[in-house]
Design a protein around this motif. Structure first.
Motif, PDB file in Angstrom:
ATOM      1  N   LYS A  22       0.866  -1.181   0.000  1.00  0.00           N
ATOM      2  CA  LYS A  22       0.000   0.000   0.000  1.00  0.00           C
ATOM      3  C   LYS A  22       0.907   1.237   0.000  1.00  0.00           C
ATOM      4  O   LYS A  22       2.113   1.124   0.206  1.00  0.00           O
ATOM      5  CB  LYS A  22      -0.950  -0.005   1.190  1.00  0.00           C
ATOM      6  CG  LYS A  22      -0.301   0.081   2.546  1.00  0.00           C
ATOM      7  CD  LYS A  22      -1.320   0.378   3.621  1.00  0.00           C
ATOM      8  CE  LYS A  22      -2.034  -0.865   4.079  1.00  0.00           C
ATOM      9  NZ  LYS A  22      -2.894  -0.676   5.248  1.00  0.00           N
ATOM     10  N   GLY A  23       0.332   2.397  -0.257  1.00  0.00           N
ATOM     11  CA  GLY A  23       1.146   3.624  -0.251  1.00  0.00           C
ATOM     12  C   GLY A  23       1.597   3.996  -1.648  1.00  0.00           C
ATOM     13  O   GLY A  23       0.917   3.726  -2.635  1.00  0.00           O
ATOM     14  N   LYS A  24       2.782   4.583  -1.720  1.00  0.00           N
ATOM     15  CA  LYS A  24       3.263   5.196  -2.971  1.00  0.00           C
ATOM     16  C   LYS A  24       3.341   4.230  -4.152  1.00  0.00           C
ATOM     17  O   LYS A  24       3.173   4.634  -5.288  1.00  0.00           O
ATOM     18  CB  LYS A  24       4.658   5.768  -2.747  1.00  0.00           C
ATOM     19  CG  LYS A  24       4.673   7.032  -1.938  1.00  0.00           C
ATOM     20  CD  LYS A  24       5.982   7.784  -2.169  1.00  0.00           C
ATOM     21  CE  LYS A  24       6.003   9.059  -1.378  1.00  0.00           C
ATOM     22  NZ  LYS A  24       6.160   8.808   0.080  1.00  0.00           N
ATOM     23  N   ARG A  65       1.332  -3.524   4.331  1.00  0.00           N
ATOM     24  CA  ARG A  65       2.347  -2.471   4.509  1.00  0.00           C
ATOM     25  C   ARG A  65       3.603  -2.854   3.749  1.00  0.00           C
ATOM     26  O   ARG A  65       4.003  -4.029   3.746  1.00  0.00           O
ATOM     27  CB  ARG A  65       2.687  -2.321   5.994  1.00  0.00           C
ATOM     28  CG  ARG A  65       1.733  -1.369   6.707  1.00  0.00           C
ATOM     29  CD  ARG A  65       2.201  -1.111   8.090  1.00  0.00           C
ATOM     30  NE  ARG A  65       3.348  -0.191   8.102  1.00  0.00           N
ATOM     31  CZ  ARG A  65       3.779   0.441   9.182  1.00  0.00           C
ATOM     32  NH1 ARG A  65       3.176   0.265  10.326  1.00  0.00           N
ATOM     33  NH2 ARG A  65       4.816   1.246   9.120  1.00  0.00           N
ATOM     34  N   PRO A  66       4.266  -1.866   3.140  1.00  0.00           N
ATOM     35  CA  PRO A  66       5.450  -2.182   2.329  1.00  0.00           C
ATOM     36  C   PRO A  66       6.467  -3.057   3.066  1.00  0.00           C
ATOM     37  O   PRO A  66       6.971  -4.026   2.492  1.00  0.00           O
ATOM     38  CB  PRO A  66       6.036  -0.805   2.015  1.00  0.00           C
ATOM     39  CG  PRO A  66       4.891   0.138   2.110  1.00  0.00           C
ATOM     40  CD  PRO A  66       3.943  -0.427   3.117  1.00  0.00           C
ATOM     41  N   ASP A  86      14.713  -0.947  -1.622  1.00  0.00           N
ATOM     42  CA  ASP A  86      15.179  -0.417  -0.338  1.00  0.00           C
ATOM     43  C   ASP A  86      14.789  -1.350   0.810  1.00  0.00           C
ATOM     44  O   ASP A  86      15.602  -1.647   1.688  1.00  0.00           O
ATOM     45  CB  ASP A  86      14.623   1.006  -0.098  1.00  0.00           C
ATOM     46  CG  ASP A  86      13.108   1.074  -0.246  1.00  0.00           C
ATOM     47  OD1 ASP A  86      12.584   0.517  -1.228  1.00  0.00           O
ATOM     48  OD2 ASP A  86      12.442   1.686   0.615  1.00  0.00           O
ATOM     49  N   VAL A  87      13.551  -1.840   0.775  1.00  0.00           N
ATOM     50  CA  VAL A  87      13.056  -2.729   1.833  1.00  0.00           C
ATOM     51  C   VAL A  87      13.772  -4.076   1.764  1.00  0.00           C
ATOM     52  O   VAL A  87      14.155  -4.653   2.782  1.00  0.00           O
ATOM     53  CB  VAL A  87      11.513  -2.898   1.721  1.00  0.00           C
ATOM     54  CG1 VAL A  87      11.006  -3.932   2.707  1.00  0.00           C
ATOM     55  CG2 VAL A  87      10.812  -1.564   1.938  1.00  0.00           C
ATOM     56  N   ALA A 105      11.009   4.830  -8.429  1.00  0.00           N
ATOM     57  CA  ALA A 105      12.460   5.085  -8.433  1.00  0.00           C
ATOM     58  C   ALA A 105      12.827   6.143  -7.401  1.00  0.00           C
ATOM     59  O   ALA A 105      12.208   7.212  -7.332  1.00  0.00           O
ATOM     60  CB  ALA A 105      12.904   5.529  -9.816  1.00  0.00           C
ATOM     61  N   CYS A 106      13.793   5.813  -6.571  1.00  0.00           N
ATOM     62  CA  CYS A 106      14.316   6.753  -5.584  1.00  0.00           C
ATOM     63  C   CYS A 106      15.702   6.259  -5.188  1.00  0.00           C
ATOM     64  O   CYS A 106      16.183   5.272  -5.748  1.00  0.00           O
ATOM     65  CB  CYS A 106      13.390   6.835  -4.354  1.00  0.00           C
ATOM     66  SG  CYS A 106      13.013   5.255  -3.600  1.00  0.00           S
ATOM     67  N   LYS A 131      15.358   4.891   8.960  1.00  0.00           N
ATOM     68  CA  LYS A 131      14.434   3.748   8.927  1.00  0.00           C
ATOM     69  C   LYS A 131      15.179   2.511   8.456  1.00  0.00           C
ATOM     70  O   LYS A 131      14.608   1.434   8.372  1.00  0.00           O
ATOM     71  CB  LYS A 131      13.354   4.036   7.867  1.00  0.00           C
ATOM     72  CG  LYS A 131      12.058   4.591   8.352  1.00  0.00           C
ATOM     73  CD  LYS A 131      11.277   5.152   7.184  1.00  0.00           C
ATOM     74  CE  LYS A 131      10.217   4.259   6.653  1.00  0.00           C
ATOM     75  NZ  LYS A 131       9.280   4.976   5.748  1.00  0.00           N
ATOM     76  N   GLU A 173      13.786  11.333  -3.569  1.00  0.00           N
ATOM     77  CA  GLU A 173      13.347  11.232  -4.964  1.00  0.00           C
ATOM     78  C   GLU A 173      13.610  12.573  -5.648  1.00  0.00           C
ATOM     79  O   GLU A 173      14.593  12.741  -6.348  1.00  0.00           O
ATOM     80  CB  GLU A 173      11.867  10.852  -5.058  1.00  0.00           C
ATOM     81  CG  GLU A 173      11.417  10.659  -6.496  1.00  0.00           C
ATOM     82  CD  GLU A 173       9.909  10.676  -6.650  1.00  0.00           C
ATOM     83  OE1 GLU A 173       9.173  10.972  -5.691  1.00  0.00           O
ATOM     84  OE2 GLU A 173       9.468  10.424  -7.792  1.00  0.00           O
TER      85      GLU A 173
HETATM   86  N1  LIG Z   1       9.645   9.768  -2.424  1.00  0.00           N
HETATM   87  C1  LIG Z   1       9.617   8.581  -2.992  1.00  0.00           C
HETATM   88  N2  LIG Z   1       9.751   8.465  -4.295  1.00  0.00           N
HETATM   89  C2  LIG Z   1       9.699   7.270  -4.911  1.00  0.00           C
HETATM   90  N3  LIG Z   1       9.539   6.101  -4.270  1.00  0.00           N
HETATM   91  C3  LIG Z   1       9.401   6.179  -2.986  1.00  0.00           C
HETATM   92  C4  LIG Z   1       9.443   7.396  -2.285  1.00  0.00           C
HETATM   93  N4  LIG Z   1       9.256   7.166  -1.017  1.00  0.00           N
HETATM   94  C5  LIG Z   1       9.120   5.831  -0.937  1.00  0.00           C
HETATM   95  N5  LIG Z   1       9.228   5.239  -2.124  1.00  0.00           N
HETATM   96  C6  LIG Z   1       9.128   3.790  -2.439  1.00  0.00           C
HETATM   97  O1  LIG Z   1       7.841   3.380  -2.043  1.00  0.00           O
HETATM   98  C7  LIG Z   1       7.943   2.431  -0.986  1.00  0.00           C
HETATM   99  C8  LIG Z   1       6.811   2.653  -0.032  1.00  0.00           C
HETATM  100  O2  LIG Z   1       6.920   3.944   0.508  1.00  0.00           O
HETATM  101  P1  LIG Z   1       5.700   4.603   1.289  1.00  0.00           P
HETATM  102  O3  LIG Z   1       6.134   5.987   1.627  1.00  0.00           O
HETATM  103  O4  LIG Z   1       4.429   4.407   0.536  1.00  0.00           O
HETATM  104  O5  LIG Z   1       5.556   3.690   2.568  1.00  0.00           O
HETATM  105  P2  LIG Z   1       6.321   3.769   3.951  1.00  0.00           P
HETATM  106  O6  LIG Z   1       5.821   4.953   4.689  1.00  0.00           O
HETATM  107  O7  LIG Z   1       7.800   3.679   3.696  1.00  0.00           O
HETATM  108  O8  LIG Z   1       5.846   2.401   4.595  1.00  0.00           O
HETATM  109  P3  LIG Z   1       5.428   2.046   6.056  1.00  0.00           P
HETATM  110  O9  LIG Z   1       3.969   2.464   6.128  1.00  0.00           O
HETATM  111  O10 LIG Z   1       5.608   0.574   6.158  1.00  0.00           O
HETATM  112  O11 LIG Z   1       6.341   2.835   6.955  1.00  0.00           O
HETATM  113  C9  LIG Z   1       9.331   2.627  -0.401  1.00  0.00           C
HETATM  114  O12 LIG Z   1       9.798   1.456   0.222  1.00  0.00           O
HETATM  115  C10 LIG Z   1      10.136   2.983  -1.639  1.00  0.00           C
HETATM  116  O13 LIG Z   1      10.505   1.822  -2.347  1.00  0.00           O
END
Ligand SMILES: Nc1ncnc2c1ncn2[C@@H]1O[C@H](COP(=O)(O)OP(=O)(O)OP(=O)(O)O)[C@@H](O)[C@H]1O
Ligand SMILES: O=P(O)(O)OC[C@H]1O[C@H](OP(=O)(O)OP(=O)(O)O)[C@H](O)[C@@H]1O
Length: 233
Positions: A22-24, A65-66, A86-87, A105-106, A131, A173
């Motif tokens: 979920k998320g980005k 969650r990622p 990264d994870v 990509a980051c 983290k 990023e």
């Molecule tokens: N600014 C960014 N630009 C591009 N990709 C990103 C960026 N930030 C995170 N990611 C990618 O997206 C993944 C998920 O990030 P996201 O911010 O959605 O969740 P998170 O907050 O890291 O997760 P959690 O809720 O488990 O803490 C990251 O592990 C990375 O691979």
């Protein structure tokens, strides 16, 4: 269908269980999956449900969650998953990683308040908030720089401002979050994109549907990558 029914159906059949972050990453990954022919009508970045049946194939999507995606895949609760490199680097999970999806990509970088000297000029232990404690420790150890790691779960950019750490290691990023906190990117540790990961047992037990998924996604990634290159030209 209940979650239990979905699970037992998948255990018996060749249906794949696919864990998505979920998320980005969710938006771009759903787009790729759709291009590859895998979709579910109710599943979007806005949905609150965590389990979805794929309408086009015998597959089930789990939204997790990622940082939990590698756990689902390594333990076989999902056959396949999508998670940032990264994870994977941080967790060192025992999974097969057949495909770079080239989205999300980051980079994982070291950053510090503008104007601080670079780490190799430091002789005493530096305090680094992150983290990514494993990635950070490996990186500074390899360079012979003594570090004390401060593990945080988010908003890492605050740490140097409030004196919690000398440096941070975090994702960058566009660089706009660093800039907004008067931080400078000192060094890039590594680059990251979303990866497809596969459970090692599923690779044998569900070889055929996995082969189909991987090949279709490979094609979708190539098309999307081509589109991005064309729009940059
Ligand atoms: N600014 C960014 N630009 C591009 N990709 C990103 C960026 N930030 C995170 N990611 C990618 O997206 C993944 C998920 O990030 P996201 O911010 O959605 O969740 P998170 O907050 O890291 O997760 P959690 O809720 O488990 O803490 C990251 O592990 C990375 O691979
Ligand atoms: O270089 P930028 O384009 O500004 O992106 C980098 C930011 O994106 C991520 O934050 P996220 O939104 O995931 O928040 P969190 O890590 O604090 O949870 C990362 O932790 C940075 O803070």
């Amino acid at each position: 269908m209940t979650v239990g029914a979905t699970k037992s159906r998948n255990k018996k059949s060749q249906g794949l269980t696919i864990a998505l972050s979920k998320g980005k990453l969710l938006g771009p990954v759903l787009h790729l999956l759709k291009q590859a022919g895998y979709h579910s009508p109710g599943l979007s970045t806005e949905s609150r449900k965590l389990v979805f049946a794929c309408s086009s194939n015998d597959a089930t999507f789990l939204i997790v969650r990622p940082t939990d995606v590698p756990t689902y895949v390594e333990h076989g609760a999902a056959d396949v998953g999508v998670v940032g490199k990264d994870v994977l680097l941080e967790q060192g999970s025992d999974v097969y990683e057949p495909l770079d999806l080239k989205v999300g990509a980051c980079r994982i970088s070291v950053a510090a308040l503008q104007g601080l000297p670079s780490p190799d000029r430091w002789s005493s232990k530096i305090r680094v908030a992150t983290k990514y404690p494993n990635v950070t420790e490996r990186y500074f150890n390899q360079r012979g720089v003594p570090v004390e790691i401060v593990k945080l779960y988010g908003s890492i950019e605050l740490a140097p401002i409030v004196g919690l750490a000398d440096r941070i290691v975090d994702l960058v990023e566009t660089g706009s979050t660093l800039k907004a906190h008067d931080l400078a990117e000192v060094e890039v540790i590594t680059h990251s994109t979303a990866r497809l990961i596969v459970n090692r047992a599923s690779l044998k037990l569900k070889h055929e549907p996995l082969k189909v998924l991987i090949e279709r996604l490979r094609t979708a990634v190539a098309v999307e990558d081509g589109n991005r290159a064309a729009s940059r030209a």
